[in-house]
Write a protein that holds these residues in place. Sequence first.
Motif, mmCIF file in Angstrom:
data_model
loop_
_atom_site.group_PDB
_atom_site.id
_atom_site.type_symbol
_atom_site.label_atom_id
_atom_site.label_comp_id
_atom_site.label_asym_id
_atom_site.label_seq_id
_atom_site.Cartn_x
_atom_site.Cartn_y
_atom_site.Cartn_z
ATOM 1 N N SER A 1 42.653 35.118 65.594
ATOM 2 C CA SER A 1 42.421 35.603 64.066
ATOM 3 C C SER A 1 41.298 35.311 63.300
ATOM 4 C CB SER A 1 43.564 35.225 63.262
ATOM 5 O OG SER A 1 43.729 34.227 62.873
ATOM 6 N N PHE A 2 40.685 36.085 62.644
ATOM 7 C CA PHE A 2 39.605 35.627 61.443
ATOM 8 C C PHE A 2 40.393 35.848 60.053
ATOM 9 C CE2 PHE A 2 36.747 37.338 64.821
ATOM 10 C CZ PHE A 2 35.905 36.254 64.889
ATOM 11 N N ASP A 3 40.278 34.725 59.329
ATOM 12 C CA ASP A 3 40.961 34.956 57.813
ATOM 13 C C ASP A 3 39.885 34.432 56.893
ATOM 14 O OD1 ASP A 3 42.532 34.486 55.751
ATOM 15 O OD2 ASP A 3 44.116 33.093 56.722
ATOM 16 N N SER A 4 39.350 35.453 56.212
ATOM 17 C CA SER A 4 38.476 35.096 55.057
ATOM 18 C C SER A 4 39.100 35.044 53.748
ATOM 19 C CB SER A 4 37.212 36.276 55.318
ATOM 20 O OG SER A 4 36.459 36.396 56.346
ATOM 21 N N GLU A 5 38.262 34.122 52.953
ATOM 22 C CA GLU A 5 38.891 33.944 51.572
ATOM 23 C C GLU A 5 38.642 34.869 50.851
ATOM 24 O OE1 GLU A 5 36.970 30.333 50.245
ATOM 25 O OE2 GLU A 5 37.712 28.949 51.782
ATOM 26 N N VAL A 6 37.556 35.816 51.017
ATOM 27 C CA VAL A 6 37.432 37.067 50.118
ATOM 28 C C VAL A 6 37.023 38.259 50.862
ATOM 29 C CG1 VAL A 6 36.024 38.083 48.084
ATOM 30 C CG2 VAL A 6 36.430 35.413 48.286
ATOM 31 N N GLY A 7 37.471 39.413 50.481
ATOM 32 C CA GLY A 7 37.150 40.592 51.151
ATOM 33 C C GLY A 7 37.695 41.652 50.520
ATOM 34 N N THR B 1 42.196 51.891 47.172
ATOM 35 C CA THR B 1 41.197 51.174 46.962
ATOM 36 C C THR B 1 39.720 51.674 47.562
ATOM 37 O OG1 THR B 1 41.386 49.602 48.634
ATOM 38 C CG2 THR B 1 42.319 48.914 46.805
ATOM 39 N N SER B 2 38.621 51.430 47.008
ATOM 40 C CA SER B 2 37.621 51.858 47.582
ATOM 41 C C SER B 2 36.934 50.808 48.452
ATOM 42 C CB SER B 2 36.435 52.589 46.528
ATOM 43 O OG SER B 2 36.086 51.548 45.698
ATOM 44 N N PHE B 3 36.276 51.297 49.695
ATOM 45 C CA PHE B 3 35.521 50.143 50.396
ATOM 46 C C PHE B 3 34.253 50.741 51.014
ATOM 47 C CE2 PHE B 3 34.680 48.155 54.525
ATOM 48 C CZ PHE B 3 34.883 46.804 53.929
ATOM 49 N N ASP C 1 38.967 37.053 42.411
ATOM 50 C CA ASP C 1 37.569 36.491 42.728
ATOM 51 C C ASP C 1 36.614 36.463 41.264
ATOM 52 O OD1 ASP C 1 35.636 35.292 44.119
ATOM 53 O OD2 ASP C 1 34.676 36.855 44.785
ATOM 54 N N VAL C 2 37.099 35.449 40.322
ATOM 55 C CA VAL C 2 36.382 35.346 39.024
ATOM 56 C C VAL C 2 36.770 36.500 38.203
ATOM 57 C CG1 VAL C 2 34.543 34.912 37.541
ATOM 58 C CG2 VAL C 2 34.471 34.078 39.981
ATOM 59 N N ASN C 3 36.075 37.841 37.999
ATOM 60 C CA ASN C 3 36.563 38.749 37.384
ATOM 61 C C ASN C 3 37.024 40.067 37.990
ATOM 62 O OD1 ASN C 3 36.190 37.347 34.895
ATOM 63 N ND2 ASN C 3 33.888 37.892 34.842
ATOM 64 N N LYS C 4 36.946 39.847 39.180
ATOM 65 C CA LYS C 4 37.336 40.921 39.990
ATOM 66 C C LYS C 4 38.817 40.841 40.946
ATOM 67 C CE LYS C 4 35.091 43.357 44.365
ATOM 68 N NZ LYS C 4 34.303 43.489 45.292
ATOM 69 N N ASN C 5 39.280 41.856 40.966
ATOM 70 C CA ASN C 5 40.527 42.078 41.533
ATOM 71 C C ASN C 5 40.260 42.263 43.166
ATOM 72 O OD1 ASN C 5 42.315 41.492 39.492
ATOM 73 N ND2 ASN C 5 42.092 43.670 38.921
ATOM 74 N N THR C 6 40.545 41.595 44.014
ATOM 75 C CA THR C 6 40.262 41.731 45.360
ATOM 76 C C THR C 6 41.201 41.088 46.204
ATOM 77 O OG1 THR C 6 38.413 41.481 46.999
ATOM 78 C CG2 THR C 6 38.478 39.840 45.553
#
Length: 769
Positions: free
Chosen positions: A211-217, A63-65, A133-138
């Motif tokens: 820990s940090f746990d984010s819904e999207v990233g 994947t690209s970040f 995330d809607v139309n994005k694979n993440t």
Amino acid sequence: MIKNPHGKLSLLSFLLLLITHVGLCQNFTKTNTGIKTSVDGLTVEVQFFNSRIVRVIKAPEGTSFNKQSLSVIKTPAATPLQIQQQGNAVLLKSEALQVALDLQTGKVAFSNLNGGLLFTEKDYGSQFTAIKDVNKNTYSVRQAFRLDKDEVIYGLGQQQNGKMNQRGQKVFLRQDNTKVCIPFFQSVKGYGVFWDNYAPTTFLDNPHETSFDSEVGDGSDYYFLYGGSADGVIAQMRDLTGQAPLMPLWVYGFNQSRERYRTQYELLNVVKKYRSLKVPLDGIIQDWQYWGKDSNWNAMSFEPSTYPRPKELIDSVHQLNAHIFFVAWPGFGPNTPQYKELKEKKMLLNFETYPPRFMSTPYDVYNPMARDIYWRYLDKGVFSLNSDAWWLDSSEPDHSNLKESDFDLPTYLGTFRSVRNAFPLQHVGGVYDHQRQSTSDKRVMILTRSAFAGQQRYGANTWSGDVHSNWETLRKQVPAGLNFSLCGIPYWNTDIGGFIGEGFPKGAKNPEFQELYTRWMQFATFTPMMRSHGTSIPREIYQFGNRGEWPFDVQEKFINLRYQLLPYLYATAWDVTSHSGSIIRALYMDFVNDKKVYDIDNEYLFGKSFLVSPVTDKGTTTQSVYLPAGAVWYDFWTGERTDGGKAVDKATPIDIIPLYVKGGSIVPWGPKVQYAEEKKWNNLELRIYPGADAAFTLYEDENNNYNYEQGKYAEITFNWNDQARTLTIKDRKGSFPGMLSTRKFNIVLVNNQNSKTITYKGKEVTAKF
């Protein structure tokens, strides 16, 4: 080595040996800022931004970040590094710290140069769960760390949990009224961690992990900041996310507000009343509905029947030597031209915000064109009339009838979920940037209800939201403000008396509310902004009674005290701007060797000299105060000297809060005035509190423009030699138009009969006691 019967290495044995060798000697690539490698299905990169700031990025292989941070404005600086592999680890060493990357588990650990462990991830501590995330694979992204068993940490923004130490908690970080969410903490070990993600995030700390746990990233992305002290961590955070500009002198005075002034005449008469009573005042705040009906919400224009001559109103406030704030919201009513233009251009976020019954809708703050449109209306309707400051309310924003599907709404930068917590940063930043582009003659002053990492660079002072008027809430404001400041954002305040003032028959004449309000005001005197506001109960000083009655007299006493502290406070604000300082300071910042102060949640320092212990319990007549070890302390009210390292009992009649000054302090004492700029500081009293050497730098400039950025300011440094009992006033540095060329300093040695008056003309002079 295993050989076959013929003495040759078998192909299978060779391949096994090769695989083992490759496993032991995992490849990594050196980059301009550190290293990059692949571990356990993840791409891992360690980047040094300087010798003390390290960014760690992890993302699934393939994947690209590529992220443009909304908070971080610093770019990596060339940093000399020693990089070497030791077994299964790569060690990166700067002049300040060491970073070890485990090539088998992906764990990153941070140590000082002596090898002492500061902070570490857990083995295999990075978790990515594929989501759409809607139309994005993440992914949803989680990163786990390990802290020392008894390690104390601070931060997470402004949480209304009443806690100073943030260990042992599960906190859902999503912006809300009264709750400012910043995924940052700092440790008493002298480091900080910023999790650079804007999605709703869960912070968890238990005996097993932090820990940090984010819904999207798309990746795990955090910064390790090694400061060696709380001030050092804050300095690194400001270097990373932006410095805090200096606010105008007047805003450090007293500011009056109400929900709400209903006509321009009502507002103007409040200023006139303060002037006739000779009670100091510098700011008056116009809350909502100056635009008329709620369907016209936030029109950024004036209803002719109640505000027929807004320019005359502003001019009249200025003629009374005061300044005026106007409220603006991120949402617009459907009858406004802003709503119609933004809707046509698909720049609205289609969920309800306040007031919900009129379908008020927020704009897409992440869209630079939408921010342009917002400012165009704000400038034409309000700022062009020569207004002074902004009240950007509901900057979380308020989210009415919340539905999870609202977070799937598209914004300029992705789904609302992916950028949710950065809303106040983008909104406030848009107003600041546009005003700075418009003029440098007037400093930006923004009062706002929410914040995110980096917001200090936008001239913003965050208040604690629509809190309730009760003693428990007052007590919680102290650790809430301190933890917020420890995130690197120095400007914070709270509604004096609490916003929701219900349950007090007779309002400001109710003795119970009078006590609560007075104690709240005493606390506010020693915060970065002193501001009276609330609903239900008007809070102007004359609402509480007349001069000669205790509710009036005690308020007047502390408002006057605030103004006499202005030379001290303005110099402290300059330290914020020029040296990444802080105005309200947790005790551990200055007394890290005294572990007793680590979890004290009802005391703090105001600047580096004043120890403040607000009275936060009803009916308190005596309060126990812990005086940190390593200093001597002076009772501000009596001058009595006490050694630190112990608790003392202080009598607290209604006109007194425990207030102590650290031995080894120089405090400039300003004149009694009706507004901040009424008198020049040409005859200041210097109060010296002996017991240790001391230094203080008096700061002066033109008070309300940005010429200080071009070096138009002056500093006068005072040094006290405690053993020699000598004060040295150094040569003045710098100059600015209108600067005093000659002045007097009246020097008072506290708890001593000696005093001296010195005429100062900009050249070094000394006074011996």
